[in-house]
Design a protein around this motif. Structure first.
Motif, mmCIF file in Angstrom:
data_model
loop_
_atom_site.group_PDB
_atom_site.id
_atom_site.type_symbol
_atom_site.label_atom_id
_atom_site.label_comp_id
_atom_site.label_asym_id
_atom_site.label_seq_id
_atom_site.Cartn_x
_atom_site.Cartn_y
_atom_site.Cartn_z
ATOM 1 N N SER A 263 -2.323 0.837 0.104
ATOM 2 C CA SER A 263 -0.898 0.774 0.413
ATOM 3 C C SER A 263 -0.580 1.710 1.565
ATOM 4 O O SER A 263 -1.247 2.724 1.774
ATOM 5 C CB SER A 263 -0.060 1.146 -0.816
ATOM 6 N N GLU A 267 5.316 1.782 2.456
ATOM 7 C CA GLU A 267 5.445 1.073 1.177
ATOM 8 C C GLU A 267 5.622 2.071 0.038
ATOM 9 O O GLU A 267 6.456 1.871 -0.863
ATOM 10 C CB GLU A 267 4.196 0.225 0.929
ATOM 11 N N LEU A 305 1.791 -1.819 -5.582
ATOM 12 C CA LEU A 305 0.988 -0.905 -4.771
ATOM 13 C C LEU A 305 -0.460 -0.846 -5.241
ATOM 14 O O LEU A 305 -1.262 -0.081 -4.700
ATOM 15 C CB LEU A 305 1.573 0.514 -4.818
#
Length: 356
Positions: A263, A267, A305
């Motif tokens: 990730s 994010e 994630l």
């Protein structure tokens, strides 16, 4: 986070549009930036080289240096190369790593720096911070803010969508960062800069409420402006406060505890801002953030994630240790792991309600 440089609070020029790089030569002719046209152009692998090829006829006697890695060592090596000749300015062309390397090297030797951004992955395009790797970790270093910023939407459009999504998460997380700063001001009397808050929040609000998609020029322009305003806000305040709160603490904790998730920082910061907003009890803002993140394909749950709920709880519980001097909603509530686990369950349920 070190105290940031405040010698230049705002860039002399900001251009966000298609074809902006065609005006690079004209910009560099501005005597406030370069008196004699002697500039060092710094590029990384990828689109930066394409920009140089496009602008080469207008760059005159500019020297071109290629950097890779985004490390303190590479920035110092670049700085050593800059010492061999007099330069009026340094032009960093490319993504975040290249620009941060150029910012660090330029600051080290007292040279003004121009950003030519080919992606919108984070607020580094105009911030007084360089994020560079060092001794196996990533650190943040105070640098001078760029003297001018160009963002060419033609290059942003042809970059990975995920970079743009990361920029969205980084920009909207400023809403939580400002709320955390206001909390620290109220509870601990921490000084707060109203102009910095206004700039950071205005850009984030515009992005949060924009109806467009990442394929729309108007939306990309709003995103670029939000990231630039966040950088200027940090320069004005002399700290990362208007762009880094509990959301960034959570992101740093994820990087420390669960490296390799794949990730991006943006994010992680976006999801961190969403959870911090839930903890703060601001349900209207929570709904706005959840819908914005979801609309643009960003994470609204830990699983998005690649994390389990338990991993995310562990990261949030650890997060205050990443910034011992920073007071946010996480430090204010000092929730136990069990409390966080329960709050996360309620948060995930609320996300589903808002997105149904």
């Amino acid at each position: 986070m070190p105290l940031l440089a405040r010698t230049v609070a705002t860039p002399l020029a900001i251009e966000v549009r298609r074809g902006a790089v065609a005006d690079l030569g004209e910009l560099l002719a501005d005597r406030r930036i370069s008196a004699g046209g002697d500039v060092a152009v710094v590029v990384g692998p990828g689109q930066g080289e394409k920009v140089v090829d496009l602008c080469r006829p207008t760059l005159g006697s500019a020297d071109v240096f290629t950097v890779t890695g985004g490390s303190v060592d590479s920035a110092i090596e670049l700085g050593d190369l800059l010492r061999h000749r007099h330069y009026d300015a340094v032009v960093g062309i490319g993504g975040g790593r290249t620009i941060d390397t150029a910012k660090y090297a330029a600051t080290r030797y007292g040279l003004p720096m121009v950003t030519v951004a080919t992606s919108l992955a984070n607020d580094g395009i105009a911030s007084p911070v360089a994020s560079l790797t060092h001794d196996g970790g990533r650190g943040s270093y105070g640098v001078h803010i760029p003297i001018a910023v160009l963002v060419d939407l033609d290059f942003v459009e042809h970059g990975p969508d995920r970079q743009t999504q990361a920029g969205i998460g980084d920009a909207v997380s400023n809403l939580n960062a400002c709320a955390d700063w206001e909390l620290a001001h109220e509870i601990r009397g921490e000084p707060i800069d109203g102009l910095a808050v206004t700039l950071a929040r205005t850009g984030a609000e515009a992005l949060l409420n924009h109806p467009g998609k990442i394929t729309d020029d108007a939306f990309l322009t709003t995103l670029a402006e939000a990231l630039i305003l966040g950088g200027i806000a940090m320069s004005i305040s002399g700290s990362s406060r208007p762009a880094s709160g509990g959301d960034h603490e959570i992101s740093h904790a994820i990087d420390h505890l669960w490296p390799g998730t794949g990730s991006t920082h943006g994010e992680q910061a976006g999801l961190g801002a969403l959870f911090c907003t839930w903890l703060r009890g601001d349900r209207d803002r929570f709904g706005q953030l959840a819908r914005c993140l979801h609309r643009h394909g960003l994470a609204t749950r830990p699983a998005d994630l690649g994390l389990t709920d338990e991993q995310f709880v562990t990261a949030v519980h650890f997060a205050p240790r990443t910034r011992p001097d920073r007071y946010t909603i996480l430090e204010h509530l000092t929730l136990s792991a069990d409390d966080l686990r329960a709050r996360l369950g309620d948060c995930v349920d609320a996300v589903s309600e808002h997105l149904d």
